[in-house]
Design a protein around this motif. Structure first.
Motif, mmCIF file in Angstrom:
data_model
loop_
_atom_site.group_PDB
_atom_site.id
_atom_site.type_symbol
_atom_site.label_atom_id
_atom_site.label_comp_id
_atom_site.label_asym_id
_atom_site.label_seq_id
_atom_site.Cartn_x
_atom_site.Cartn_y
_atom_site.Cartn_z
ATOM 1 N N MET A 29 0.822 -1.207 0.000
ATOM 2 C CA MET A 29 0.000 0.000 0.000
ATOM 3 C C MET A 29 0.856 1.257 0.000
ATOM 4 S SD MET A 29 -3.203 -0.541 -0.277
ATOM 5 C CE MET A 29 -3.784 1.078 0.238
ATOM 6 N N GLY A 30 2.093 1.122 0.494
ATOM 7 C CA GLY A 30 3.006 2.258 0.438
ATOM 8 C C GLY A 30 3.233 2.736 -0.975
ATOM 9 N N ALA A 31 3.263 1.802 -1.943
ATOM 10 C CA ALA A 31 3.423 2.190 -3.347
ATOM 11 C C ALA A 31 2.194 2.946 -3.835
ATOM 12 C CB ALA A 31 3.666 0.950 -4.199
ATOM 13 N N GLY A 32 1.017 2.505 -3.393
ATOM 14 C CA GLY A 32 -0.200 3.225 -3.752
ATOM 15 C C GLY A 32 -0.219 4.631 -3.179
ATOM 16 N N ALA A 56 3.175 7.295 4.141
ATOM 17 C CA ALA A 56 4.001 6.170 3.698
ATOM 18 C C ALA A 56 5.063 5.826 4.735
ATOM 19 C CB ALA A 56 4.659 6.497 2.359
ATOM 20 N N LEU A 57 5.593 6.839 5.415
ATOM 21 C CA LEU A 57 6.566 6.588 6.485
ATOM 22 C C LEU A 57 5.930 5.803 7.628
ATOM 23 C CD1 LEU A 57 8.587 9.927 6.890
ATOM 24 C CD2 LEU A 57 9.476 7.680 6.228
ATOM 25 N N VAL A 58 4.688 6.111 7.936
ATOM 26 C CA VAL A 58 3.982 5.377 8.997
ATOM 27 C C VAL A 58 3.840 3.906 8.609
ATOM 28 C CG1 VAL A 58 1.816 5.161 10.252
ATOM 29 C CG2 VAL A 58 2.771 7.432 9.815
ATOM 30 N N VAL A 59 3.468 3.649 7.365
ATOM 31 C CA VAL A 59 3.368 2.267 6.884
ATOM 32 C C VAL A 59 4.718 1.572 7.003
ATOM 33 C CG1 VAL A 59 2.949 0.817 4.859
ATOM 34 C CG2 VAL A 59 1.439 2.757 5.344
ATOM 35 N N ASP A 60 5.770 2.269 6.601
ATOM 36 C CA ASP A 60 7.114 1.688 6.640
ATOM 37 C C ASP A 60 7.547 1.391 8.071
ATOM 38 O OD1 ASP A 60 9.559 0.850 5.420
ATOM 39 O OD2 ASP A 60 10.468 2.742 6.000
ATOM 40 N N ALA A 61 7.115 2.224 9.005
ATOM 41 C CA ALA A 61 7.494 2.020 10.403
ATOM 42 C C ALA A 61 6.737 0.857 11.038
ATOM 43 C CB ALA A 61 7.238 3.301 11.206
ATOM 44 N N LEU A 62 5.521 0.592 10.570
ATOM 45 C CA LEU A 62 4.675 -0.411 11.214
ATOM 46 C C LEU A 62 4.801 -1.804 10.609
ATOM 47 C CD1 LEU A 62 1.362 1.606 11.732
ATOM 48 C CD2 LEU A 62 3.112 1.081 13.444
ATOM 49 N N ASP A 63 5.091 -1.895 9.316
ATOM 50 C CA ASP A 63 5.006 -3.210 8.676
ATOM 51 C C ASP A 63 6.067 -4.191 9.185
ATOM 52 O OD1 ASP A 63 7.190 -2.050 7.454
ATOM 53 O OD2 ASP A 63 6.552 -2.476 5.403
ATOM 54 N N GLY A 64 7.255 -3.690 9.500
ATOM 55 C CA GLY A 64 8.309 -4.579 9.995
ATOM 56 C C GLY A 64 7.952 -5.254 11.312
ATOM 57 N N PRO A 65 7.584 -4.474 12.340
ATOM 58 C CA PRO A 65 7.194 -5.104 13.611
ATOM 59 C C PRO A 65 6.020 -6.066 13.469
ATOM 60 C CG PRO A 65 7.608 -2.765 13.930
ATOM 61 C CD PRO A 65 7.663 -3.006 12.455
ATOM 62 N N LEU A 86 12.017 -2.805 -0.262
ATOM 63 C CA LEU A 86 12.959 -1.989 -1.023
ATOM 64 C C LEU A 86 12.283 -1.303 -2.205
ATOM 65 C CD1 LEU A 86 16.162 -4.234 -1.037
ATOM 66 C CD2 LEU A 86 15.823 -2.088 0.197
ATOM 67 N N VAL A 87 11.387 -2.030 -2.868
ATOM 68 C CA VAL A 87 10.666 -1.440 -4.001
ATOM 69 C C VAL A 87 9.835 -0.250 -3.535
ATOM 70 C CG1 VAL A 87 8.839 -1.833 -5.697
ATOM 71 C CG2 VAL A 87 10.612 -3.563 -5.353
ATOM 72 N N VAL A 88 9.093 -0.440 -2.457
ATOM 73 C CA VAL A 88 8.236 0.634 -1.943
ATOM 74 C C VAL A 88 9.087 1.787 -1.422
ATOM 75 C CG1 VAL A 88 6.499 1.242 -0.218
ATOM 76 C CG2 VAL A 88 6.357 -0.953 -1.412
ATOM 77 N N ASP A 89 10.165 1.474 -0.725
ATOM 78 C CA ASP A 89 11.048 2.520 -0.207
ATOM 79 C C ASP A 89 11.623 3.363 -1.331
ATOM 80 O OD1 ASP A 89 10.580 1.760 2.370
ATOM 81 O OD2 ASP A 89 12.550 0.855 2.712
ATOM 82 N N PHE A 90 11.951 2.729 -2.458
ATOM 83 C CA PHE A 90 12.534 3.489 -3.563
ATOM 84 C C PHE A 90 11.569 4.544 -4.074
ATOM 85 C CE2 PHE A 90 13.269 4.232 -8.095
ATOM 86 C CZ PHE A 90 14.561 4.751 -8.033
ATOM 87 N N ASN A 137 24.068 -1.804 12.526
ATOM 88 C CA ASN A 137 22.787 -1.265 12.043
ATOM 89 C C ASN A 137 22.806 0.222 11.699
ATOM 90 O OD1 ASN A 137 21.214 -3.682 12.120
ATOM 91 N ND2 ASN A 137 21.145 -3.500 14.345
ATOM 92 N N HIS A 138 23.985 0.775 11.461
ATOM 93 C CA HIS A 138 24.042 2.119 10.895
ATOM 94 C C HIS A 138 23.898 2.030 9.378
ATOM 95 C CE1 HIS A 138 25.871 3.035 14.810
ATOM 96 N NE2 HIS A 138 25.629 4.310 14.556
ATOM 97 N N PHE A 139 23.425 3.104 8.774
ATOM 98 C CA PHE A 139 23.476 3.210 7.324
ATOM 99 C C PHE A 139 24.895 3.606 6.924
ATOM 100 C CE2 PHE A 139 18.949 4.209 8.167
ATOM 101 C CZ PHE A 139 18.371 3.234 7.377
ATOM 102 N N ARG A 140 25.353 3.059 5.806
ATOM 103 C CA ARG A 140 26.673 3.416 5.299
ATOM 104 C C ARG A 140 26.490 4.435 4.168
ATOM 105 N NH1 ARG A 140 30.996 0.006 5.688
ATOM 106 N NH2 ARG A 140 29.552 -1.769 5.815
ATOM 107 N N GLY A 141 27.002 5.645 4.379
ATOM 108 C CA GLY A 141 26.801 6.713 3.418
ATOM 109 C C GLY A 141 25.465 7.406 3.619
ATOM 110 N N PHE A 142 25.212 8.455 2.827
ATOM 111 C CA PHE A 142 23.916 9.125 2.915
ATOM 112 C C PHE A 142 22.838 8.141 2.487
ATOM 113 C CE2 PHE A 142 20.574 11.507 0.591
ATOM 114 C CZ PHE A 142 19.990 12.089 1.697
ATOM 115 N N PRO A 143 21.855 7.860 3.338
ATOM 116 C CA PRO A 143 20.936 6.738 3.101
ATOM 117 C C PRO A 143 19.737 7.045 2.202
ATOM 118 C CG PRO A 143 20.525 7.678 5.247
ATOM 119 C CD PRO A 143 21.697 8.429 4.684
ATOM 120 N N ALA A 144 19.947 7.847 1.163
ATOM 121 C CA ALA A 144 18.904 8.115 0.172
ATOM 122 C C ALA A 144 17.599 8.611 0.797
ATOM 123 C CB ALA A 144 18.649 6.869 -0.684
#
Length: 244
Positions: A29-32, A56-65, A86-90, A137-144
């Motif tokens: 649904m994040g893609a939608g 979309a950030l809320v969806v991304d924060a909730l789906d993992g847990p 990854l697809v939705v995050d992009f 668990n740090h991002f390496r480089g600027f994390p897009a």
């Protein structure tokens, strides 16, 4: 297929599989939401676009847990939640914000298309890099995080030349090996980080409600928290004694 795997698959109920698949639908649904955000951006309804990106950030924060709670990886091994994420995050972190940055007039006109291409190309490469996260668990480089960059560009209203320079620098920093904290997964200073992210979220909501016309203390606080997320690990490593 391993016999034990067939046994595990057979023992999983349809209800469990349906519940697990519903998590993938929730993620997708994040893609939608990203499409709706893009439609708002095309209409130059920038505040509405950012509101949908926030959703979309809320969806991304909730789906993992939720996925971990329902053991989705075991219940539905044939579906890759990581790939879907990854697809939705992009599209939410990179593609839609790139359009907003390019189409908003915030950049120098001759450079805007080239910088937009640079954002989406480097963002795609970043998500494909298996080294994008460190062992701690740090991002390496600027994390897009181009959704955040777009937000700050709209907030600060810098000159087109300075905005273009900032975007160019961040494109380069995508591949520079410095660490950026993951607000949830990095254990060091997690309490402070989560508290600041909570404050940041409230300030973002206020900023959107006032269509970016907020008082200077709000802008300063937002910038300070953003700087903490991007630079705190680098500062800690710089100040840490060599034998620590």
């Amino acid at each position: 297929m391993d016999p034990s795997s067939r046994h595990d698959s057979a023992s999983i109920s349809r209800t469990a599989r349906a519940a697990a698949f519903s998590v993938h639908i929730f993620t997708a649904m994040g893609a939608g939401i990203a499409l709706i955000a893009l439609l708002e951006a095309v209409r130059e309804h920038w505040t509405a676009m950012f509101a949908w990106l926030a959703a979309a950030l809320v969806v991304d924060a909730l789906d993992g847990p939720i996925a971990r709670r329902l053991d989705v990886v075991r219940v539905l091994p044939e579906w890759s939640g990581e790939m879907l994420d990854l697809v939705v995050d992009f599209v939410t972190y990179v593609f839609v914000p790139a359009y907003a940055i390019v189409a908003s007039g915030l950049l120098l006109p001759p450079t805007a298309p080239l910088l937009g291409v640079g954002i989406v190309v480097t963002g795609a490469l970043y998500f494909a890099d298996r080294r994008m996260k460190t062992a701690d668990n740090h991002f390496r480089g600027f994390p897009a995080l181009w959704n955040a960059v777009a937000f700050y560009l709209f907030l600060l209203q810098l000159s087109p030349a300075l905005s273009s320079l900032l975007v160019a620098v961040l494109i380069v920093l995508t591949f520079v090996p410095f660490n950026v904290i993951h607000p949830v997964r990095v254990t060091r200073l997690r309490g402070l980080t989560l508290s600041l992210i909570g404050v940041w979220a409230v300030l973002v909501v206020i900023t959107l409600l006032y269509d970016f016309n907020v008082a200077m203390p709000v802008t300063v606080a937002l910038c300070a928290i953003g700087l903490y997320v991007v630079a705190s690990d680098a500062v800690i490593r710089l100040l840490r004694p060599a034998n620590a």
